[in-house]
Design a protein around this motif. Structure first.
Motif, mmCIF file in Angstrom:
data_model
loop_
_atom_site.group_PDB
_atom_site.id
_atom_site.type_symbol
_atom_site.label_atom_id
_atom_site.label_comp_id
_atom_site.label_asym_id
_atom_site.label_seq_id
_atom_site.Cartn_x
_atom_site.Cartn_y
_atom_site.Cartn_z
ATOM 1 N N VAL A 11 47.757 33.592 42.035
ATOM 2 C CA VAL A 11 46.643 32.759 42.502
ATOM 3 C C VAL A 11 46.472 32.921 44.005
ATOM 4 N N LEU A 12 47.583 32.992 44.737
ATOM 5 C CA LEU A 12 47.470 33.191 46.181
ATOM 6 C C LEU A 12 46.818 34.529 46.499
ATOM 7 N N ALA A 13 47.139 35.559 45.734
ATOM 8 C CA ALA A 13 46.512 36.869 45.945
ATOM 9 C C ALA A 13 45.001 36.779 45.771
ATOM 10 N N LEU A 14 44.562 35.971 44.798
ATOM 11 C CA LEU A 14 43.126 35.805 44.556
ATOM 12 C C LEU A 14 42.484 34.945 45.633
ATOM 13 N N ASN A 15 43.162 33.873 46.026
ATOM 14 C CA ASN A 15 42.557 32.852 46.880
ATOM 15 C C ASN A 15 43.007 32.927 48.330
ATOM 16 N N ALA A 16 43.646 34.018 48.743
ATOM 17 C CA ALA A 16 44.238 34.100 50.086
ATOM 18 C C ALA A 16 43.303 33.637 51.205
ATOM 19 N N PRO A 17 41.993 33.924 51.136
ATOM 20 C CA PRO A 17 41.123 33.452 52.230
ATOM 21 C C PRO A 17 41.099 31.930 52.382
ATOM 22 N N GLY A 18 41.468 31.200 51.313
ATOM 23 C CA GLY A 18 41.445 29.746 51.392
ATOM 24 C C GLY A 18 42.738 29.146 51.878
ATOM 25 N N ALA A 19 43.739 29.958 52.192
ATOM 26 C CA ALA A 19 45.033 29.420 52.601
ATOM 27 C C ALA A 19 45.104 29.104 54.089
ATOM 28 N N GLY A 20 44.086 29.484 54.825
ATOM 29 C CA GLY A 20 44.023 29.120 56.235
ATOM 30 C C GLY A 20 45.147 29.671 57.084
ATOM 31 N N GLY A 21 45.796 30.749 56.637
ATOM 32 C CA GLY A 21 46.853 31.364 57.416
ATOM 33 C C GLY A 21 48.179 30.641 57.379
ATOM 34 N N ARG A 22 48.264 29.548 56.601
ATOM 35 C CA ARG A 22 49.516 28.771 56.580
ATOM 36 C C ARG A 22 50.611 29.466 55.779
ATOM 37 N N ILE A 23 50.222 30.322 54.865
ATOM 38 C CA ILE A 23 51.185 31.149 54.148
ATOM 39 C C ILE A 23 50.468 32.412 53.698
ATOM 40 N N THR A 24 51.099 33.562 53.893
ATOM 41 C CA THR A 24 50.511 34.819 53.466
ATOM 42 C C THR A 24 51.196 35.284 52.190
ATOM 43 N N GLU A 74 39.787 31.357 27.876
ATOM 44 C CA GLU A 74 38.727 30.502 27.339
ATOM 45 C C GLU A 74 38.977 29.026 27.674
ATOM 46 N N ALA A 75 40.234 28.607 27.669
ATOM 47 C CA ALA A 75 40.550 27.208 27.949
ATOM 48 C C ALA A 75 40.520 26.894 29.437
ATOM 49 N N ILE A 76 40.846 27.867 30.274
ATOM 50 C CA ILE A 76 40.918 27.628 31.719
ATOM 51 C C ILE A 76 39.545 27.636 32.371
ATOM 52 N N LEU A 77 38.676 28.535 31.983
ATOM 53 C CA LEU A 77 37.386 28.695 32.669
ATOM 54 C C LEU A 77 36.610 27.391 32.834
ATOM 55 N N PRO A 78 36.535 26.515 31.814
ATOM 56 C CA PRO A 78 35.742 25.284 31.989
ATOM 57 C C PRO A 78 36.322 24.303 33.000
ATOM 58 N N VAL A 79 37.602 24.451 33.355
ATOM 59 C CA VAL A 79 38.211 23.481 34.270
ATOM 60 C C VAL A 79 38.458 24.065 35.664
ATOM 61 N N VAL A 80 37.966 25.263 35.935
ATOM 62 C CA VAL A 80 38.112 25.854 37.262
ATOM 63 C C VAL A 80 37.320 25.009 38.268
ATOM 64 N N PRO A 81 37.943 24.567 39.361
ATOM 65 C CA PRO A 81 37.214 23.753 40.349
ATOM 66 C C PRO A 81 36.019 24.503 40.937
ATOM 67 N N PRO A 131 37.812 28.908 46.552
ATOM 68 C CA PRO A 131 37.292 29.795 47.602
ATOM 69 C C PRO A 131 36.816 31.156 47.123
ATOM 70 N N VAL A 132 37.244 31.563 45.944
ATOM 71 C CA VAL A 132 36.812 32.836 45.359
ATOM 72 C C VAL A 132 36.216 32.547 43.982
ATOM 73 N N PRO A 133 35.041 33.096 43.664
ATOM 74 C CA PRO A 133 34.476 32.864 42.324
ATOM 75 C C PRO A 133 35.429 33.358 41.237
ATOM 76 N N VAL A 134 35.585 32.542 40.208
ATOM 77 C CA VAL A 134 36.477 32.887 39.093
ATOM 78 C C VAL A 134 35.631 33.157 37.863
ATOM 79 N N ASN A 135 35.875 34.286 37.228
ATOM 80 C CA ASN A 135 35.153 34.639 36.014
ATOM 81 C C ASN A 135 36.154 35.120 34.970
ATOM 82 N N ALA A 136 35.653 35.414 33.790
ATOM 83 C CA ALA A 136 36.548 35.825 32.709
ATOM 84 C C ALA A 136 37.319 37.087 33.078
ATOM 85 N N GLY A 137 36.682 37.969 33.829
ATOM 86 C CA GLY A 137 37.328 39.230 34.172
ATOM 87 C C GLY A 137 38.505 39.072 35.111
ATOM 88 N N ASN A 138 38.275 38.408 36.254
ATOM 89 C CA ASN A 138 39.396 38.317 37.203
ATOM 90 C C ASN A 138 40.461 37.323 36.729
#
Length: 316
Positions: free
Chosen positions: A240-253, A285-292, A296-303
């Protein structure tokens, strides 16, 4: 600087080597229901049926027993499952909870409850489930195996990281999460007192910020497939961090997290804990409907499918 921050009201007691005395000070002569590991505390009901992800049937049995014994306060001693069961009883009874954690689950500092039925974990928030007092005694973790301490500590770290992009992320949560990250990364796996300090900061940030993508994924995996809570969080976090790294604000890489994971020999692959490759489509299928919506990164079935496959396989 436009945001709304809510801080939960709770008493926190750090009592190294004296958890029983601290608990006694909190409960006095009340009729106690003791959930989980035995502690030298007088109780009218000792309850040891503690099950991961808190099945509804277990919660209902505990509630009935508490009513039958006219319990006045619940004391939970153990990991997140013990705390979760205490919360489940408090949710319907309004009984106060004194939580004594023996892992780094962090549930003790949140108003989040979770119950599982028919392969689906439902979570929510309610002020009734927030423990009135938390007693931290690092000596109670002496028998916690290093392997579990690592997984549980990475679960605490996940609370910090997810708080950086969760639905109610704000600068105060980020400050708490940043200090929690620093403490946890320095303390893992052996400095148990500092681990509790970092765990508490992580949980406070998470309680305010809410569940981000990481926790939405892990709740589905735990509820649907019965995967162990801490190990699942430990495996999924870097992906998840690899996907959302831009949203971590540099606090952890990602490199910092990977270095830590190598140092502590962290859990690596979901397949090691019973997750099957052919279960990935159902999980997606179960996760997609509950993605916030604010991830910071769009989440789709592929990624999402790729993320879960990498976590299943243990890909770096």
């Amino acid at each position: 600087m436009r945001f709304v921050h809510e801080t939960l009201c709770q008493r926190v007691v750090f009592a190294p080597g004296s958890a029983a005395e601290a608990v006694h000070d909190e409960v006095g002569s009340s009729r106690v229901m003791l959930i989980g590991t035995r502690l030298d505390v007088p109780a009218v009901l000792r309850w040891d049926e503690v099950v991961m992800h808190v099945p509804v049937a277990v919660a209902e049995r505990a509630r009935a027993a508490a009513a039958a014994r006219q319990v006045e306060v619940i004391v939970s001693v153990g990991g997140g499952s013990a705390t979760g069961l205490a919360k489940a009883v408090a949710l319907t009874t309004g009984l106060p909870v004194v939580a004594v954690p023996t892992t780094y689950a962090g549930s003790e500092a949140t108003n989040v409850w979770g119950l599982t039925a028919n392969g689906r974990k439902t979570t929510g928030t309610d002020p009734r489930v927030l423990p009135r007092t938390v007693v931290y005694d690092a000596t109670l973790t002496a028998t916690l195996p290093t392997e579990l301490a690592v997984a549980s500590g990475l679960n605490a770290l996940a609370h910090c990281v997810d708080s950086l992009w969760a639905p109610r992320a704000d600068p105060i949560n980020a400050a708490l999460a940043g200090e929690g990250i620093r403490a946890l990364m320095a303390a893992l796996p052996d400095d148990r007192e500092q681990m509790f300090y970092g765990t508490y900061l992580a949980a406070v940030a998470f309680a305010s910020a809410g569940s981000g993508l990481h926790h939405k994924i892990c709740h589905v995996l735990g509820g649907m497939f019965g995967l162990p809570h801490a190990q699942t969080h430990a495996v999924v976090l870097p992906h998840v961090l690899a996907l959302n790294a831009p949203g971590a604000g540099g606090r952890i890489t990602l490199d910092e997290l990977q270095d830590l994971r190598r140092r502590v020999d962290a859990p690596r692959a979901l397949r090691d804990y019973g997750f099957e490759e052919d279960q990935i489509p159902a999980a997606v299928e179960a996760i997609l409907p509950v993605v916030p919506d604010n991830n910071p990164v769009p989440v789709n079935a592929g990624n999402l499918k790729q993320l879960l496959h990498d976590a299943w396989e243990g890909t770096r």
